[in-house]
Design an enzyme around this catalytic site. Sequence first.
Site, PDB file in Angstrom:
ATOM      1  CE  LYS A  27      -3.393   3.231   0.850  1.00 22.84           C
ATOM      2  NZ  LYS A  27      -4.556   3.626  -0.729  1.00 22.84           N
TER       3      LYS A  27
ATOM      4  CB  CYS B 211      -3.710   8.822  -0.705  1.00 24.18           C
ATOM      5  SG  CYS B 211      -5.038   8.753  -0.763  1.00 24.18           S
TER       6      CYS B 211
END
Length: 443
Positions: A220, A274
């Site tokens: 991730k 993000c």
Amino acid sequence: MLDLRKKIEIKEALVAVIGMGYVGLPVACEFAHTGFDVLGIEIIQDKVDNINAAISTIEGDEPGLAELLTQVVKAGQLRATGDYHDLHDRDVILIDVETPVDNDNVPRYEALRSVLHSLGPVLKQNALIIIESTIAPGTMKNVVLPLLEESSGRKVNEGFYLGNCPERVMPGKLLANLRGLSRVVGGMTPETADTMVALYRHVVNADLDPVDCITAELVKTIENSYRDVQIAFANEVALICETVGGNVWKVRELVNKSPYRNMHLPGAGVGGHCIPKDPWLLVYGVHGRDVPIQLIPASRAINESMPLHMVDLLQDTLASLGHGLTGSKILVLGYAYLGDSDDTRNSPSEVLVRHLEKFAATVVIHDPYVPEYQGVWEQMAQGCDAAVIMVSHRDYMKIDPRKLKSLLRTPVLVDGRKVIDTTQAKAAGLIYRCIGESYETQP
Ligand code: SAJ
């Protein structure tokens, strides 16, 4: 674990989602929609009340979410509470709380720690806990596991099971991403990972890849660091093109004709929840270790410098007309971090505005999606000494350069996203500068 697996497969497992934010709420709705009984845990009482009244707590346009929330709340499949004691009967607990980094790029796990501290004492025997938040590599082993064992008084794989399955959702496409994007499913043991796959299979119509926890944490943070580095490369190439007389947009188009090239888009900066954060989570994963990490921090520095580069372009262009930034009036077109979004988290425009104001420039901000900046850009442009395009909202692609020129006091346009055609801008009489285009070569 077998009993839990069976209950998950027939959807009799009782599910909880902790953190009813832009990730947790759609996750809770989706599992409820597939037939699970879902309890949403949220510390903000207003959000609890809104969810129980089937009122979405997510801003922005999320196709299908409001309808789905109404459906599952009215069907009694989803309810929210702030009381952790209600978790006592939950077999599966998903955790979706924020994991920001601070000004020193260190992860702040206060929310995560608080949740784990409160969860331990009420945890059902043999419950499965899954961290969906993005966390630095090593966090499961060094933070989550010890904290849960301490707060529950039990040992992992004996009194509870543990895994992490990082979310992969983007604002504006939450439900579509949840259903359609593959997931990396990290378990503290292979059996746990397999049980997690059985759970997510009810919701996800894409690959579910069982791995260990460190792999899930790495994938991730790396997938977003990869994007950040790619964007930084495009931005550095843009600076080169500006200097040597190239046009980065043409260069990029031709580079990408070469096999296996995918040069990203240069621009006025990298915002969002993000991309600016996850590279620092990845770097933090090796803190204290003797690993020469250079490319990832350098890429962050390049991307963070782009709004300042926009200030430089503006200052240079005004100076060429004998104007300074101080006392000038600047129209900033776009405050969201992404085109056609209302999300302003970590917006590059915020950095630009802050620096323009440091020069004592007057800033007028327009954004068709951000409530406080909506308005008629033509009216806002009147009397401005320059306009700066920071976001590629589709509305800005319709701007008539001649109209803009007629409204500005000084006909300067600095384009941070290649929204306006250079030839048309010049023909309209605008003094036009664009990221990645050198002044001389502009036709
Ligand atoms: N940006 C550039 N050049 C590019 C691409 C983006 O300057 O070539 C800028 C954007 O303007 C924006 C920022 O970077 O300010 C982030 O843009 P993004 O397209 O990456 O959108 P995000 O922030 O919503 O990223 C999310 C991420 N998804 C998750 O973390 C689950 C990212 O991994 C996805 O690749 C991205 O969405 C996506 O595909 O839309």
